[in-house]
Design a protein around this motif. Sequence first.
Motif, PDB file in Angstrom:
ATOM      1  N   HIS B  34       0.695  -1.545  -0.462  1.00 36.80           N
ATOM      2  CA  HIS B  34       0.088   0.427  -0.174  1.00 36.80           C
ATOM      3  C   HIS B  34       0.882   1.530  -0.078  1.00 36.80           C
ATOM      4  O   HIS B  34       0.194   2.355   0.109  1.00 36.80           O
ATOM      5  N   ILE B  35       2.196   0.473   0.233  1.00 34.78           N
ATOM      6  CA  ILE B  35       2.890   2.073   0.465  1.00 34.78           C
ATOM      7  C   ILE B  35       4.498   1.695  -1.028  1.00 34.78           C
ATOM      8  O   ILE B  35       4.243   0.744  -0.529  1.00 34.78           O
ATOM      9  N   THR B  36       4.820   2.138  -1.748  1.00 36.49           N
ATOM     10  CA  THR B  36       5.981   1.998  -1.862  1.00 36.49           C
ATOM     11  C   THR B  36       6.472   3.720  -1.790  1.00 36.49           C
ATOM     12  O   THR B  36       6.495   5.148  -1.945  1.00 36.49           O
ATOM     13  N   ALA B  53      11.626   8.564  12.463  1.00 35.11           N
ATOM     14  CA  ALA B  53      10.591   8.707  12.981  1.00 35.11           C
ATOM     15  C   ALA B  53       9.131   7.887  12.639  1.00 35.11           C
ATOM     16  O   ALA B  53       8.944   7.687  13.394  1.00 35.11           O
ATOM     17  N   CYS B  54       9.532   6.895  11.977  1.00 32.53           N
ATOM     18  CA  CYS B  54       8.970   5.861  11.520  1.00 32.53           C
ATOM     19  C   CYS B  54       8.923   5.170  12.933  1.00 32.53           C
ATOM     20  O   CYS B  54       9.541   3.920  12.791  1.00 32.53           O
ATOM     21  N   PRO B  55       7.752   5.148  13.667  1.00 31.60           N
ATOM     22  CA  PRO B  55       7.700   3.984  14.347  1.00 31.60           C
ATOM     23  C   PRO B  55       7.663   2.040  13.879  1.00 31.60           C
ATOM     24  O   PRO B  55       7.609   1.957  15.262  1.00 31.60           O
ATOM     25  N   ALA B  56       7.319   1.921  12.781  1.00 33.89           N
ATOM     26  CA  ALA B  56       7.624   0.724  12.900  1.00 33.89           C
ATOM     27  C   ALA B  56       8.545  -0.024  12.109  1.00 33.89           C
ATOM     28  O   ALA B  56       9.327  -1.136  11.798  1.00 33.89           O
ATOM     29  N   ASN B  57       9.553   1.167  12.191  1.00 32.83           N
ATOM     30  CA  ASN B  57      11.409   1.380  11.554  1.00 32.83           C
ATOM     31  C   ASN B  57      11.233   0.667  10.346  1.00 32.83           C
ATOM     32  O   ASN B  57      12.147  -0.403  10.301  1.00 32.83           O
ATOM     33  N   LEU B  58      10.120   1.034   9.151  1.00 32.78           N
ATOM     34  CA  LEU B  58      10.425   0.134   8.307  1.00 32.78           C
ATOM     35  C   LEU B  58      10.762   0.669   6.674  1.00 32.78           C
ATOM     36  O   LEU B  58      11.466   0.254   6.223  1.00 32.78           O
ATOM     37  N   PHE B  59      11.981   1.757   7.389  1.00 32.78           N
ATOM     38  CA  PHE B  59      13.086   2.851   6.406  1.00 32.78           C
ATOM     39  C   PHE B  59      14.110   3.070   6.987  1.00 32.78           C
ATOM     40  O   PHE B  59      14.471   2.772   7.323  1.00 32.78           O
ATOM     41  N   LEU B  68      15.872   0.775   2.135  1.00 34.07           N
ATOM     42  CA  LEU B  68      14.725  -0.086   1.377  1.00 34.07           C
ATOM     43  C   LEU B  68      13.622  -0.069   2.309  1.00 34.07           C
ATOM     44  O   LEU B  68      13.211  -0.195   3.823  1.00 34.07           O
ATOM     45  N   PHE B  69      12.492  -0.343   1.692  1.00 34.26           N
ATOM     46  CA  PHE B  69      11.236  -0.024   2.370  1.00 34.26           C
ATOM     47  C   PHE B  69      10.357  -1.718   2.277  1.00 34.26           C
ATOM     48  O   PHE B  69      10.724  -2.424   1.787  1.00 34.26           O
ATOM     49  N   ASN B  70      10.208  -1.921   3.322  1.00 34.14           N
ATOM     50  CA  ASN B  70       9.046  -2.724   3.130  1.00 34.14           C
ATOM     51  C   ASN B  70       7.737  -2.934   4.489  1.00 34.14           C
ATOM     52  O   ASN B  70       7.300  -2.494   4.931  1.00 34.14           O
ATOM     53  N   ASN B  73       4.593  -4.665   8.406  1.00 32.22           N
ATOM     54  CA  ASN B  73       4.347  -4.461   9.800  1.00 32.22           C
ATOM     55  C   ASN B  73       4.138  -2.893   9.580  1.00 32.22           C
ATOM     56  O   ASN B  73       4.670  -2.304  10.742  1.00 32.22           O
ATOM     57  N   CYS B  74       2.787  -2.137   8.690  1.00 29.81           N
ATOM     58  CA  CYS B  74       2.973  -0.813   8.911  1.00 29.81           C
ATOM     59  C   CYS B  74       2.003  -0.483  10.226  1.00 29.81           C
ATOM     60  O   CYS B  74       0.802  -1.765   9.632  1.00 29.81           O
ATOM     61  N   PHE B  75       1.655   0.436  10.755  1.00 32.86           N
ATOM     62  CA  PHE B  75       0.282   0.306  11.732  1.00 32.86           C
ATOM     63  C   PHE B  75      -0.178   2.136  10.872  1.00 32.86           C
ATOM     64  O   PHE B  75      -1.099   2.285  11.141  1.00 32.86           O
ATOM     65  N   GLU B  76       0.246   2.225   9.359  1.00 30.31           N
ATOM     66  CA  GLU B  76      -0.290   3.201   8.828  1.00 30.31           C
ATOM     67  C   GLU B  76      -0.879   4.288   8.965  1.00 30.31           C
ATOM     68  O   GLU B  76      -1.777   4.854   9.590  1.00 30.31           O
ATOM     69  N   CYS B  77      -0.033   4.928  10.086  1.00 32.73           N
ATOM     70  CA  CYS B  77       0.177   6.080  10.326  1.00 32.73           C
ATOM     71  C   CYS B  77      -0.103   7.362   9.933  1.00 32.73           C
ATOM     72  O   CYS B  77      -0.843   8.427  10.211  1.00 32.73           O
ATOM     73  N   GLY B  78       0.884   7.073   8.722  1.00 31.60           N
ATOM     74  CA  GLY B  78       0.637   8.641   7.693  1.00 31.60           C
ATOM     75  C   GLY B  78       1.768   9.608   8.408  1.00 31.60           C
ATOM     76  O   GLY B  78       2.415   9.894   7.601  1.00 31.60           O
ATOM     77  N   THR B  79       2.866   8.622  10.072  1.00 31.83           N
ATOM     78  CA  THR B  79       3.998   9.932   9.300  1.00 31.83           C
ATOM     79  C   THR B  79       5.108   9.923   8.670  1.00 31.83           C
ATOM     80  O   THR B  79       5.442  11.417   8.588  1.00 31.83           O
ATOM     81  N   CYS B  80       6.113   9.096   8.095  1.00 36.36           N
ATOM     82  CA  CYS B  80       6.287   8.689   7.177  1.00 36.36           C
ATOM     83  C   CYS B  80       6.260   9.992   5.885  1.00 36.36           C
ATOM     84  O   CYS B  80       7.222  10.344   5.478  1.00 36.36           O
ATOM     85  N   TYR B  81       4.516   9.795   5.677  1.00 37.92           N
ATOM     86  CA  TYR B  81       4.943  10.990   4.414  1.00 37.92           C
ATOM     87  C   TYR B  81       4.385  12.701   4.267  1.00 37.92           C
ATOM     88  O   TYR B  81       4.690  13.127   3.835  1.00 37.92           O
TER      89      TYR B  81
END
Lengths: 439, 106
Positions: B34-36, B53-59, B68-70, B73-81
């Motif tokens: 859902h996020i690229t 900042a990503c609370p799921a540490n996905l970046f 590298l992004f996966n 395990n995303c919380f769909e919070c919106g912080t990254c964008y």
Amino acid sequence: MTAPAHDFDADIIVVGAGPAGSCAAIAAARAGKSVVLVERGPFPGSKNMYGGVVYPRILDELIPSWWETMPVQRWVVKRSTMLLSDTGALNVDFRANAWGAPPYNGATAYRPDFDNWLANHAVEAGARLVCSTTVTGLLRDSTGRIQGVSTDRPDGDLRAPIVIACDGVNSFLAKESGLYPHTDASNFTLGVKETLALPKHVIDERFGVRDNQGVDIEILGGTSGVNGGGFIYTNLDTVALGVVLKLPKLAAQQKRPEQIIAELKRHPAVAPLIEGAEVKEYSAHVIPEAGLEMMPTMVADGMLVAGDAAALCLAAGIWLEGVNFAMASGMYAGQAAAEAITKNDVSSRGLSGYTDRLEKTFVLRDHKKLRKVPHLVLSDRVQHKYPAFVAGVVERVFRVDNPHPKPGVRRIVREERKKAGIGLLDLLRDGWTGMRGFG
Amino acid sequence: MSPTARIERDNAWPEISFEERIGTAEFRIHEKAHITVNGDSCRGCTTRECVVACPANLFVPTSDGGILFNYENCFECGTCYLVCNKEGAISWTYPEGGYGIVFHRT
Ligand SMILES: Cc1cc2nc3c(=O)[nH]c(=O)nc-3n(C[C@H](O)[C@H](O)[C@H](O)COP(=O)(O)OP(=O)(O)OC[C@H]3O[C@@H](n4cnc5c(N)ncnc54)[C@H](O)[C@@H]3O)c2cc1C
Ligand code: SF4
Ligand code: SF4
């Protein structure tokens, strides 16, 4: 219930079955309109986290005696504000056992339970709840008028003359409709929290409560130098502990959110409360923090915006209230939408009953009254200098330093103010802003 | 903050790794991301707001200067964008209905 006009699926489509959406659906369905309530999660509340206290009095109008069926963890009878310096803590406690009996004040509750319960009331009122369905955009006719929403289901278009966007802080509908152009990170905070398991009797003892009495602790300081705050709330057999962090400040330093939580947990004033607790669930969500400054236009032809989607969350230091603002604004949006259908005028003029209600009630009045507070609370001085200053003063007032005699309080305040690097004028100015803002 | 100010008792609470922490949340993973993240934009990015900042540490920064992004395990919070300053680096949507994060005691 009246049948919707010509090729519409409903009179009103509500996007998002959080507190705003469910209350909008209850109000509109009770007014006899046909309502579809669309939620992207597998069940209402499955996507939603918060700190942990709801103030449900606004439900008196929609669900009389709501406290008899609401899924409550504990009724809050004690509110504390904790000011943390590196090593010290100043606690201001208020206890009111009367809050533990009807009509109550605040309650801790899990959002997946609470939101599900509220959405069930919408279904009982006659709304159609559609879960596991993500709304992907607005439908418009050739003249640009809103005609409903598209979804990610096959043949998933849902047509209605009014759409109420209750899709939360990231509201893509408000953005798509042009009502909400900003995505300025400085208006938002990230909230992360741990749901920590402890036996019920241990929670009772450590927090000084019995039965289903609960405690609400708001924390200023203790966020590792990132502007924000913390919270601790008691559930029956878990404690919710978390921090809210101003996004640009978080992004501009090196500590990750879970490290900031870990430091807060080790603070000498916090650690004894949660010692031995196991992390049951970790969660994160964003909060619209800037109040009035960031609010979008909330009414357009065929569309209303409510709850976090309209930035109606009140985040002002000792207050972190969003669910009640969402429930109220949702209810008013539902009522106004029903009126517009009855009047057969879904233009922004026909829908203006919504903003009239917001203006007349606590929803916008509280925000107007406290308009300067979110900024003040998250300002660098309040965040980085005042906790140490206040804790320093109190520490010296209470320290018995015999054989030295007690110093005068005025001298202590002056010395600690200088030590903390706070100018007298700044202190007076902030005090004035605070007094006017909170007053 | 001086480390001695902190309570560091051995048995204070079980230490958990980041994997264990994320393992406490339920993710119903859809096969479609859902996020690229656009690797080219990230290569020139020196500020890297998303990483901390990503609370799921996905970046995750890679050795060749990329990210590298996966999405799993995303919380769909919106912080990254919200924190990313580069137009077009992140394309962000919600997962398909019914998929993604499912909260329980939040
Ligand atoms: C860390 C933290 C602590 C907080 N603490 C408190 C507190 O203690 N007390 C309090 O009162 N408030 C608190 N709040 C604020 C409160 O959670 C929000 O203000 C409140 O949830 C807003 O309700 P809402 O209905 O507007 O939005 P939400 O609760 O966010 O609901 C939006 C709903 O819309 C759905 N949705 C979104 N997009 C779509 C789409 N495209 N298609 C279909 N469905 C969609 C979502 O799945 C969700 O169910 C806190 C918030 C956070 C993050
Ligand atoms: S996602 Fe944005 S902030 Fe993160 S590395 Fe790429 S460009 Fe930089
Ligand atoms: S939405 Fe939140 S959890 Fe998901 S990748 Fe972005 S910052 Fe990380």
